[in-house]
Design an enzyme around this catalytic site. Structure first.
Site, short mmCIF file in Angstrom:
data_model
loop_
_atom_site.label_atom_id
_atom_site.label_comp_id
_atom_site.label_asym_id
_atom_site.label_seq_id
_atom_site.Cartn_x
_atom_site.Cartn_y
_atom_site.Cartn_z
N GLU A 134 1.09 -0.99 -0.07
CA GLU A 134 0.44 -0.25 0.05
C GLU A 134 0.87 1.18 0.41
OE1 GLU A 134 -2.11 -2.84 2.90
OE2 GLU A 134 0.38 -2.64 2.27
N CYS A 159 -2.32 -3.39 7.40
CA CYS A 159 -1.83 -4.14 8.52
C CYS A 159 -2.23 -2.42 9.20
CB CYS A 159 -0.50 -4.30 8.91
SG CYS A 159 0.85 -2.82 8.69
N CYS A 207 0.46 0.53 7.97
CA CYS A 207 -0.54 1.38 6.31
C CYS A 207 -1.75 1.90 6.94
CB CYS A 207 -0.79 -0.25 5.68
SG CYS A 207 1.20 -1.25 4.96
N SER A 258 20.98 -41.72 -7.87
CA SER A 258 19.87 -40.55 -8.34
C SER A 258 19.89 -38.98 -9.37
CB SER A 258 19.02 -40.28 -7.54
OG SER A 258 19.40 -39.65 -6.17
N TRP A 282 21.86 -38.01 -12.33
CA TRP A 282 20.75 -36.95 -12.15
C TRP A 282 19.36 -37.42 -12.94
CZ3 TRP A 282 20.83 -33.58 -8.36
CH2 TRP A 282 21.06 -32.14 -8.05
N SER A 327 16.73 -40.51 13.32
CA SER A 327 15.76 -41.67 14.69
C SER A 327 16.84 -41.70 15.49
CB SER A 327 15.45 -43.00 14.13
OG SER A 327 14.19 -42.43 13.67
N GLU A 371 12.08 -33.89 0.02
CA GLU A 371 13.06 -33.81 -0.96
C GLU A 371 13.25 -35.32 -0.91
OE1 GLU A 371 15.58 -32.09 -2.15
OE2 GLU A 371 14.34 -29.48 -2.23
N GLY A 394 13.83 -39.47 1.24
CA GLY A 394 14.29 -40.41 0.09
C GLY A 394 12.97 -41.35 0.53
#
Length: 365
Positions: A54, A77, A86, A170, A172, A225, A295, A297
């Site tokens: 704004e 706000c 604002c 993996s 790529w 873990s 991401e 596995g």
């Protein structure tokens, strides 16, 4: 031709998207000021500490905004943060009316901005472009309402759904254009989460390498873990203060001490066995993390899908087969017992990225 309210808000939404990957943890916001049917000022939020949309629009007005109409994608706000409220700038400028797409769910705002404007005699109307505005900042809204991060699952795979060879290789599977898109996703999330097996196999950095090199970097989160994390891994050696590890209560205390001495944060989130995903998400949410990019596995993908914690999917497919009974598929577990149990992803789009294609969708819940 005079600009309609719908057109003005649509333009504000376009401006807001310019903040993608720049404004986190703030929401993306755009603003347009219209006077006598013509746009006289535009603005968008450029990042934490910068003026809000704004104020930017008011600064860029080509004529006096007295009596003009302000269109903004999020409720203005009314509190002091890194920048002044604002609402004060809007009132001071003499804006005649405000249309905002959706109320801000942030408890610091939560209707206060609209109320302040109305008390000053400025009509404040919610609703135009509401659905689009919520979608634009879906992670922000989700976190404000639930306290939990918005969970995005990203996987790169062959046509037959394989994310790695039998030996684990993996890099790529997908191409450079797909990887560039992943870095754009990283720029827009609060944390990237992987499992300890991915750390051991790939030794990743989990950094964002898109756009400005000074761009804010997401947290690096690892499900580990038993605290098998290698102290010489890139995650520990590079910006350890941005690494968060979730382990079980049985994980070795001496390893925890060695990690914390290097600046790593270690959380024990369950008394026995693997950390509970709900506890992990709660802990991240309490850290202020609004969104998490999963991401890999396969064990992590499977756990999040089976727990129905994924909100959004980015599934990249490379145009070749891997095959083989021993190669690694994107999901493990027991799978469906019957096709009547299937819960289809709500596909939003299918797009090409170089030779690959991306299926983008949402959990159909």
């Amino acid at each position: 031709m005079a600009v309609s309210s719908e057109q003005a808000m649509k333009r504000a939404l376009v401006l807001a998207r310019k903040g993608y990957g720049r404004v986190y943890p703030n929401p993306m916001v755009g603003a347009v000021i219209v006077k006598e049917g013509m746009i006289i000022g535009e603005g968008w939020h450029r990042g934490p500490g910068h003026p809000h949309a704004e104020v930017e629009a008011l600064k860029r007005c080509t004529v006096d905004p007295q009596g003009a109409v302000l269109y903004v994608t999020l409720e203005p706000c009314n509190h002091f943060g890194r920048t002044p409220p604002c609402t004060e700038a809007i009132i001071k400028a003499g804006i005649g009316k405000v249309y905002y797409a959706v109320a801000d769910p942030n408890p610091h705002v939560a209707g206060g901005g609209a109320r302040k404007l109305r008390e000053a005699g400025i009509p404040a109307v919610e609703g135009i472009g509401k659905d689009e505005a919520i979608r634009l900042n879906q992670a922000y809204f989700h976190h404000c309402h639930t306290g939990l991060p918005w969970v995005i699952l990203k996987a790169g795979m062959s046509l037959d759904g394989k994310i790695a060879l039998a030996g684990g290789g993996s890099q790529w599977i997908t191409g450079a254009k797909s990887r560039e898109k992943v870095h754009q996703l990283r720029a827009h999330v609060g944390a990237i989460l992987i499992g300890s097996s991915t750390v051991q196999k790939d030794n990743p950095r989990l950094t964002c390498r898109w756009g400005d090199s000074k761009r804010r970097q997401p947290l690096k989160a690892v499900m580990d873990s038993n605290l098998v994390m290698d102290l010489e891994s890139r995650l520990v050696q590079e910006s350890p203060e941005r690494l968060v590890i979730f382990c079980s209560a049985e994980a070795p205390r001496d390893k925890e001490k060695a990690l914390t001495e290097r600046g790593v944060r270690v959380f024990r989130v369950k008394t026995q066995g693997k950390p509970e995903l709900q506890d992990v998400m709660k802990a991240l949410g309490e850290m202020g993390v609004q969104s998490v990019l999963i991401e890999g596995g396969r064990q992590i993908f499977t756990a999040f899908v089976e727990a129905e914690l994924v909100n959004e999917f980015y599934l990249f497919y490379a145009p070749f087969w891997i095959g083989g009974d021993e190669s690694i598929g994107v999901l493990g577990g027991t799978g469906l017992r019957s096709l009547t149990e299937k819960v289809p992803i709500k596909v939003e789009s299918i797009r090409r990225y170089g030779d690959d294609f991306l299926v983008h969708g949402y959990a159909n819940r």
